[in-house]
Design a protein around this motif. Structure first.
Motif, short mmCIF file in Angstrom:
data_model
loop_
_atom_site.label_atom_id
_atom_site.label_comp_id
_atom_site.label_asym_id
_atom_site.label_seq_id
_atom_site.Cartn_x
_atom_site.Cartn_y
_atom_site.Cartn_z
N LYS A 114 81.37 92.51 86.87
CA LYS A 114 80.10 91.82 87.13
C LYS A 114 78.93 92.71 86.73
CE LYS A 114 77.44 89.52 90.71
NZ LYS A 114 77.31 89.20 92.10
N ASP A 115 78.99 94.00 87.08
CA ASP A 115 77.92 94.93 86.70
C ASP A 115 77.81 95.07 85.19
OD1 ASP A 115 77.32 95.45 89.37
OD2 ASP A 115 78.57 97.27 89.45
N ARG A 116 78.95 95.20 84.52
CA ARG A 116 78.94 95.32 83.06
C ARG A 116 78.39 94.05 82.42
NH1 ARG A 116 83.54 98.15 84.25
NH2 ARG A 116 84.95 96.39 83.95
N SER A 117 78.79 92.91 82.95
CA SER A 117 78.32 91.64 82.42
C SER A 117 76.81 91.50 82.58
CB SER A 117 79.05 90.49 83.12
OG SER A 117 78.61 89.25 82.60
N GLU A 118 76.31 91.86 83.75
CA GLU A 118 74.86 91.77 83.99
C GLU A 118 74.11 92.77 83.12
OE1 GLU A 118 71.22 90.48 85.15
OE2 GLU A 118 73.15 89.47 85.36
N SER A 119 74.67 93.93 82.94
CA SER A 119 74.05 94.94 82.08
C SER A 119 73.97 94.44 80.63
CB SER A 119 74.87 96.24 82.16
OG SER A 119 74.33 97.19 81.29
N MET A 120 75.02 93.80 80.18
CA MET A 120 75.05 93.23 78.83
C MET A 120 74.02 92.11 78.70
SD MET A 120 78.40 91.92 76.76
CE MET A 120 79.30 93.36 77.31
N ARG A 121 73.94 91.27 79.71
CA ARG A 121 72.98 90.17 79.70
C ARG A 121 71.55 90.72 79.62
NH1 ARG A 121 69.87 86.72 82.74
NH2 ARG A 121 70.16 84.50 82.31
N GLN A 122 71.26 91.75 80.41
CA GLN A 122 69.92 92.35 80.40
C GLN A 122 69.63 93.01 79.06
OE1 GLN A 122 67.49 91.73 82.56
NE2 GLN A 122 69.04 90.41 83.51
N ALA A 123 70.63 93.64 78.46
CA ALA A 123 70.45 94.25 77.13
C ALA A 123 70.08 93.19 76.10
CB ALA A 123 71.71 95.01 76.72
N LEU A 124 70.72 92.04 76.17
CA LEU A 124 70.41 90.93 75.27
C LEU A 124 68.99 90.42 75.49
CD1 LEU A 124 73.85 89.14 75.40
CD2 LEU A 124 72.73 89.95 73.30
N ILE A 125 68.61 90.27 76.75
CA ILE A 125 67.25 89.81 77.07
C ILE A 125 66.22 90.83 76.58
CG2 ILE A 125 65.64 89.30 78.95
CD1 ILE A 125 68.02 88.01 80.44
N ASP A 126 66.48 92.12 76.81
CA ASP A 126 65.55 93.16 76.35
C ASP A 126 65.43 93.16 74.83
OD1 ASP A 126 65.16 93.96 78.99
OD2 ASP A 126 66.56 95.66 78.85
N ALA A 127 66.58 93.08 74.15
CA ALA A 127 66.56 93.07 72.69
C ALA A 127 65.86 91.82 72.17
CB ALA A 127 67.99 93.15 72.15
N GLY A 128 66.17 90.68 72.78
CA GLY A 128 65.52 89.44 72.38
C GLY A 128 64.02 89.52 72.56
N ARG A 129 63.58 90.03 73.70
CA ARG A 129 62.15 90.16 73.96
C ARG A 129 61.48 90.98 72.87
NH1 ARG A 129 57.77 92.87 75.62
NH2 ARG A 129 56.45 91.89 77.19
N ALA A 130 62.05 92.14 72.59
CA ALA A 130 61.45 93.03 71.59
C ALA A 130 61.35 92.35 70.23
CB ALA A 130 62.26 94.32 71.50
N LEU A 131 62.43 91.70 69.82
CA LEU A 131 62.43 91.05 68.51
C LEU A 131 61.55 89.81 68.46
CD1 LEU A 131 66.17 91.61 67.68
CD2 LEU A 131 64.22 92.47 66.34
N PHE A 132 61.54 89.02 69.53
CA PHE A 132 60.70 87.83 69.56
C PHE A 132 59.22 88.23 69.46
CE2 PHE A 132 64.24 85.74 72.21
CZ PHE A 132 64.89 85.26 71.07
N ILE A 133 58.87 89.38 70.02
CA ILE A 133 57.49 89.85 69.93
C ILE A 133 57.21 90.40 68.54
CG2 ILE A 133 55.88 91.62 70.74
CD1 ILE A 133 57.20 91.25 73.52
N GLU A 134 58.13 91.21 68.01
CA GLU A 134 57.93 91.82 66.69
C GLU A 134 57.88 90.78 65.58
OE1 GLU A 134 60.96 94.70 65.64
OE2 GLU A 134 60.80 95.61 67.63
N LYS A 135 58.82 89.85 65.58
CA LYS A 135 59.00 88.96 64.44
C LYS A 135 58.69 87.50 64.73
CE LYS A 135 62.40 89.97 61.81
NZ LYS A 135 63.70 90.08 61.20
N GLY A 136 58.60 87.14 65.99
CA GLY A 136 58.47 85.73 66.35
C GLY A 136 59.84 85.12 66.50
N TYR A 137 59.89 84.01 67.22
CA TYR A 137 61.16 83.35 67.50
C TYR A 137 61.85 82.90 66.20
CZ TYR A 137 64.50 79.88 69.09
OH TYR A 137 65.65 79.17 69.30
N ALA A 138 61.14 82.22 65.34
CA ALA A 138 61.75 81.63 64.14
C ALA A 138 62.32 82.69 63.20
CB ALA A 138 60.73 80.76 63.41
#
Length: 190
Positions: free
Chosen positions: A6-30
């Motif tokens: 469960k901890d590893r899964s949540e850590s992976m989920r947060q890593a995806l959210i963090d990476a998504g946030r950074a990229l969505f800001i840098e490049k935009g969603y599309a």
């Protein structure tokens, strides 16, 4: 101490959210691709689809987390029990501070409605910062002529806050925006 699945899964989920946030800001969603997201997060594509149905679902998780953080900052700055008027004014400052985080205005006020639609972003806002504003207004307006209007006033003022955040992002003087919001709040109790 061993980490649970469960901890590893949540850590992976947060890593995806963090990476998504950074990229969505840098490049935009599309312009952000799922391979870029998983590469930035250091996970497999399968991990992305284990946690999120698609890129849009990941984007929604990013927006929900951002909105939750804004509401938490407002709640911390304007704790219950304070003078309602002062709590709303402190909450105003906290909102503008929270929206000053790089990329947040884009995520919540521009790309969020464009990608997720206004119904979903409105629902997210209703459950986060608008809820805080509604409670503050209910306390401020109790026993006043506007008491029955607290919910609608929260919707309208929330829109004013968002427009002010966009104006600040585009170079408007923050203090003038705070003063304008304060004038609106004062007008409610006159």
């Amino acid at each position: 101490m061993r980490r649970t699945n469960k901890d590893r899964s949540e850590s992976m989920r947060q890593a995806l959210i963090d990476a998504g946030r950074a990229l969505f800001i840098e490049k935009g969603y599309a312009d952000t691709s799922t391979p870029e997201i998983v590469n930035r997060a250091g996970v497999t594509r399968g991990a992305l689809y284990h946690h999120f149905e698609d890129k849009k679902a990941l984007f929604r998780a990013v927006v929900e987390r951002e909105a939750g953080e804004v509401a938490a900052d407002i709640d911390a700055a304007a704790p219950a029990g304070d003078d309602p008027r002062q709590a709303i004014l402190e909450g105003t400052k906290a909102y503008f501070d929270a929206m000053a985080r790089p990329g947040r205005t884009r995520l919540l006020l521009l790309d969020g409605p464009a990608v997720l639609g206004t119904d979903i972003t409105r629902a997210i806002d209703t459950e986060t910062s608008e809820m805080t504003l509604k409670h503050g207004l209910q306390a401020l307006l109790s026993n006043s002529d506007n008491e029955d209007n607290a919910e609608m006033l929260a919707i309208l003022l929330s829109a004013a806050f968002d427009r002010a955040a966009l104006a600040i992002e585009m170079g408007a003087e923050r203090q003038r925006c705070e003063d304008a919001i304060a004038a609106l709040i004062e007008g409610l109790t006159d």
